[in-house]
Design a protein around this motif. Structure first.
Motif, PDB file in Angstrom:
ATOM      1  N   ILE A 370       0.849  -1.205   0.000  1.00  0.00           N
ATOM      2  CA  ILE A 370       0.000   0.000   0.000  1.00  0.00           C
ATOM      3  C   ILE A 370       0.880   1.250   0.000  1.00  0.00           C
ATOM      4  N   GLY A 371       1.878   1.267   0.884  1.00  0.00           N
ATOM      5  CA  GLY A 371       2.778   2.420   0.937  1.00  0.00           C
ATOM      6  C   GLY A 371       3.527   2.608  -0.366  1.00  0.00           C
ATOM      7  N   GLY A 372       3.917   1.487  -0.995  1.00  0.00           N
ATOM      8  CA  GLY A 372       4.639   1.582  -2.258  1.00  0.00           C
ATOM      9  C   GLY A 372       3.758   2.116  -3.370  1.00  0.00           C
ATOM     10  N   LEU A 373       2.495   1.690  -3.381  1.00  0.00           N
ATOM     11  CA  LEU A 373       1.604   2.144  -4.459  1.00  0.00           C
ATOM     12  C   LEU A 373       1.309   3.629  -4.331  1.00  0.00           C
ATOM     13  N   THR A 374       1.053   4.105  -3.094  1.00  0.00           N
ATOM     14  CA  THR A 374       0.846   5.552  -2.970  1.00  0.00           C
ATOM     15  C   THR A 374       2.131   6.284  -3.333  1.00  0.00           C
ATOM     16  N   GLY A 375       3.269   5.613  -3.121  1.00  0.00           N
ATOM     17  CA  GLY A 375       4.542   6.225  -3.506  1.00  0.00           C
ATOM     18  C   GLY A 375       4.640   6.402  -5.005  1.00  0.00           C
ATOM     19  N   VAL A 376       4.243   5.386  -5.757  1.00  0.00           N
ATOM     20  CA  VAL A 376       4.263   5.517  -7.215  1.00  0.00           C
ATOM     21  C   VAL A 376       3.297   6.627  -7.640  1.00  0.00           C
ATOM     22  N   ALA A 377       2.165   6.712  -6.939  1.00  0.00           N
ATOM     23  CA  ALA A 377       1.195   7.753  -7.293  1.00  0.00           C
ATOM     24  C   ALA A 377       1.806   9.141  -7.126  1.00  0.00           C
ATOM     25  N   ILE A 378       2.476   9.376  -5.995  1.00  0.00           N
ATOM     26  CA  ILE A 378       2.983  10.740  -5.787  1.00  0.00           C
ATOM     27  C   ILE A 378       4.306  10.963  -6.491  1.00  0.00           C
ATOM     28  N   ALA A 379       4.852   9.922  -7.141  1.00  0.00           N
ATOM     29  CA  ALA A 379       5.996  10.169  -8.014  1.00  0.00           C
ATOM     30  C   ALA A 379       5.540  10.894  -9.273  1.00  0.00           C
TER      31      ALA A 379
END
Lengths: 556, 286
Positions: A370-379
């Protein structure tokens, strides 16, 4: 008596007791990697409780709109100290400490390559923390400029108190210690391996520590130099970061994030290592794709050095720079995804034993994704522009660092506690701890995604009564209180189990790496005999001489 | 001028490029062990790509209009093309060259990681000093020397990692370190150029606009000199660094694919057996 001062204790008793004569000295003067490792773990537990307490105070203040439980000044100090503590004095030193304890055991060595340097690293970390926390007792209070201490806020005339100075000094000291432990780890891994333990057979945890240590050596000096410049600014009137006198505030951001982004990987890579040890053992299968887990770590380490400006999309670096950093940041998802697939493939078809370490390990995968996916989103730049400096970011990095690193730390504690102490942690209390943590964690941070998208700014001591904000924040605060309760259960479990825990035996989990070949807790010299290493799972090869992991490695 | 017209017309088949390419081809056919196979195909594609990089509109843009175009050309000439050329050299030829008295010594010296690294990273730093860059852009002879030096230095730089003779290569982990540190060296320069502020390379501030496409670049593509410099710096930094990174991943992959050197234990068989027995006893006792 003086001849008995045990600089390197040689008696069979595994660790000296504080109640003995010179017991305290036997700890303070120790250069034994196990004692230093234990000291790291104890101190980080103290800081974990302190940082957690700070977080609880923050959450209580935010429980309903317009609350005046804390003054704005106090709130600023608390969120600064919470972030700084959790990153520099909990997660990082815990991972360094558990590495210091386990590295020599895992590679079949007697101690670290440089035992005295090891002690120096620990004491620099120890006194760095004291220096930071001492600021609470000064007249002007603790640092209040955020864990990133952006210029010009952290500079004169906006910060006239001494908080940021203590902050920079404390982190400077502990940072030098971190570089030293990085060097120590690298040299230990390269030179102290037992025969047969080639670099392609070292446990994945050791691989991750290896890459992390290289990152420490490369990136901590960046921030150390920046701290020195900041201190020059505040104490000697230099103007490195003050635009009014020809300095550059953006330069501080480049330094800070040039360190700060690789730091995220310094926090998560050893956690990946813990998970890569726990998941195979509790799935009763060798790790799927050892080479891919190891090589993707190298890729993550290298990529992490060149993506920091994604923390600075809102600065105005220009569209071209933003686009490049956005793309480069998204690339990191590839090697990270490789790892997640490897863990899932390891579990797939395995005989999974959901003991507490595995529960935390499994939850780690879910929370971290989950943390990684939101990370890709805010990249992605436009998304970042919308949610930056909002609670969405808070939710994102707590899923990465709490849901990721801290869950892995809990998995590691439950996994290795029997080795550290000779006693098992209570499974019942462990399950309570686990479920309270999972429920509390998700309750606290999941709603913050929504709050962030709805525009609630971070680093602000209160908020207006917007629709749903009050109820969501209240939910988040209740979650935080549950998390606080889970921490109490955790500490209680440790205290009770230390006294009355079930004796562990050498290898309670039936694991395969070398640390389980010695007694629990390990004797002073670590091993009486190091088992022969002919594959990645020496203890498996030993127990199953007819079906060794590597063809041709048959024993006898 | 129309941009399509520019792309169609701005090809300059300068004699030195053709001569250099022919010389490379000629030398290649003379190499022992060169025949028509995958390697020679790789070598000739390398030469062709080099010719394209030097005669196409990319060259014209890089010399007259855009620093970023120069940087793309630079990455091609220093990193991509030499790797193709080097991978195309037959093993037999390289072996013979290494064994010959004079050439062998020179190759061994230049192919040492230290000089090769210094040349590879140094060529980026030196040729991109703003004052030197401006001089080179105005001087045909220096420009030719620069382009040829990129290709030759590129071959030297890749030698310790991808030499056709396996014994001349660094072992995988030092090779990964060699590449990662080179990546760092070129990243730092890329960062400097990216964040230095516009106007580092004066030649591109007010181009003479010989082809009449300046207004297209400035107004339609919105590439101001500042943006141009940023693209250039970032091209060196991110894609440039990714090439090094990909190469270091190749070395790690190679390492895992090779047979394990330590698979035979160094301690004697007898002591191992006793160790095993003792350990087994120990486990049984429990």
């Amino acid at each position: 008596m003086s001849s008995r001062i045990p600089l390197v204790p040689e008696n069979a008793a595994p660790l000296p007791s504080l109640k003995e004569n010179n017991g305290l000295l036997a700890w303070v003067a120790s250069v034994d990697h196990k004692q230093i490792g234990i000291m790291y773990l104890i101190i980080t537990l103290v800081y974990f409780l302190l940082g957690g307490l700070e977080a609880l105070l923050i959450r209580i203040q935010l429980a309903h709109p317009g609350n005046d439980f804390l003054t704005p000044e106090m709130y600023n100090q608390l969120f600064t100290m919470h972030g700084t503590t959790m990153i520099f004095f909990v997660v990082m030193p815990f991972l360094i400490g558990v590495g210091v304890y386990l590295l020599p055991l895992m590679i079949g060595a007697r101690d670290m390559a440089f035992p005295r340097l090891n002690a120096l690293s620990f004491w620099l970390f120890f006194f760095g923390g004291i220096l930071l926390y001492y600021s609470f007792f000064t007249q002007s209070g603790a640092p209040d400029v955020g864990w990133f201490a952006y210029s010009p806020l952290s500079e004169k005339p906006f910060s006239l108190n001494k908080g940021p100075t203590y902050w920079a000094l404390g982190l400077l000291a502990s940072g030098i210690g971190s570089v030293a432990s990085g060097l120590n780890n690298v040299v230990t891994i390269l030179t102290m391996r037992t025969p047969g333990m080639t670099m392609r057979r070292i446990p994945l945890f050791v691989w991750m520590i290896f890459v992390t240590s290289l990152l420490l050596i490369f990136v901590i000096p960046i921030i150390t130099a920046a701290f020195a410049m900041m201190l020059l600014d505040s104490l000697l009137g230099a103007t490195f970061f003050t635009p009014a006198h020809g300095g550059s505030a953006i330069l501080w951001q480049h330094f800070f994030w040039g360190f700060g982004h690789p730091e995220v990987y310094i926090l998560i890579l050893p956690a990946f290592g813990i998970i890569s040890e726990v998941i195979p053992v509790f799935s009763r299968k060798p790790i799927y794709g050892y080479e891919f887990v190891a090589a993707s770590t190298v890729a993550i380490g290298l990529l992490s050095l060149g993506v920091w400006a994604h923390h600075m999309f809102a600065v105005g670096l220009g569209n071209v720079a933003n686009a490049y950093f956005s793309l480069a940041s998204m690339l990191i998802a590839i090697p990270t995804g490789v790892k997640v697939l490897n863990w899932v493939a390891t579990m797939w078809g395995g005989r999974i034993n959901f003991a507490t370490p595995m529960l935390f390990g499994t939850a780690f995968i879910i929370e971290f994704v989950i943390g990684g996916l939101t990370g890709v989103a805010i990249a992605s730049v436009p998304i970042d522009w919308v949610v930056t400096d909002s609670y969405f970011i808070v939710a994102h990095f707590h899923y990465a660092i709490f849901g990721g690193s801290v869950f892995a730390i809990f998995a590691g504690v439950y996994y290795w506690f029997p080795k550290f102490t000779g006693r098992m942690l209570s499974e019942t209390l462990g399950k309570w701890h686990f479920w309270l943590t999972v429920i509390g964690f998700n309750m606290t941070f999941f709603v913050q995604h929504f709050l962030g998208v709805m525009g609630m700014p971070r680093r602000t001591y209160t908020y207006h009564d917007m629709p749903y904000w009050g109820s969501m924040n209240l939910l988040s605060t209740i979650g935080a209180l549950i998390l606080g309760l889970s921490a109490i259960v955790f500490v209680w479990n440790i205290l009770v189990s230390l006294r009355n825990g079930k004796p562990a035996g050498d290898n309670p989990w039936n694991a395969w790496t070398l640390e389980w070949a010695t007694t629990s807790p390990p004797a002073v010299e670590n091993f009486e005999l190091v088992p022969p290493v002919r594959g990645r799972r020496p203890l498996w090869d030993l127990a199953h001489p007819d079906q060794p992991d590597e063809p041709g490695a048959k024993i006898v | 001028m129309n941009i399509l017209h520019f792309l169609g017309s701005a090809w300059s088949f300068e004699p030195w490029v053709i001569l250099f390419a022919l010389a490379l081809f000629g030398a290649y056919t003379l190499l022992p062990g060169s025949r028509l196979n995958r390697k020679s195909l790789l070598f000739s594609s390398g030469v062709m790509l080099m010719v394209i990089a030097l005669v196409s509109p990319l060259d014209h843009l890089g010399r007259n209009y855009l620093f970023s175009a120069h940087m793309v050309q630079h990455i091609l000439l220093l990193l991509v093309i030499p790797l193709m050329l080097l991978s195309g050299i037959p093993e037999a030829a390289a072996e013979r060259a290494l064994n010959s008295p004079y050439a062998g010594g020179l190759i061994k010296f230049l192919g040492n990681p230290v000089p090769a690294w210094l040349l590879g990273v140094g060529s980026m730093w030196v040729w991109h000093m703003p004052s030197l860059h401006d001089i080179v852009m105005a001087n045909e002879g220096l420009y030719i020397a620069q382009q040829i030096s990129f290709v030759l230095i590129g071959v030297i730089f890749w030698w310790p990692v991808f030499a056709p003779v396996k014994t001349a290569r660094l072992s995988p982990l030092p090779a990964a370190l060699y590449l990662a540190s080179a990546c760092l060296g070129c990243s730092i320069l890329g960062m400097l150029i990216t964040f230095a502020g516009a106007g580092l390379y004066t030649a591109y501030a007010n181009p003479a606009d010989s082809a009449g496409i300046l207004s297209y670049i400035r107004n339609e593509l919105c590439i101001t000199p500042g943006v141009d410099q940023q693209i250039g710096g970032l091209t060196m930094w991110v894609p440039g660094c990714l090439i090094y990174l990909a190469a270091s991943m190749v070395t790690v992959a190679r390492w895992y694919a090779s047979p394990e050197p330590g698979s035979v234990n160094t301690c004697t068989a007898e002591s191992e057996v006793t160790t095993d027995l003792k350990l087994k006893e120990a486990t049984e006792r429990e």
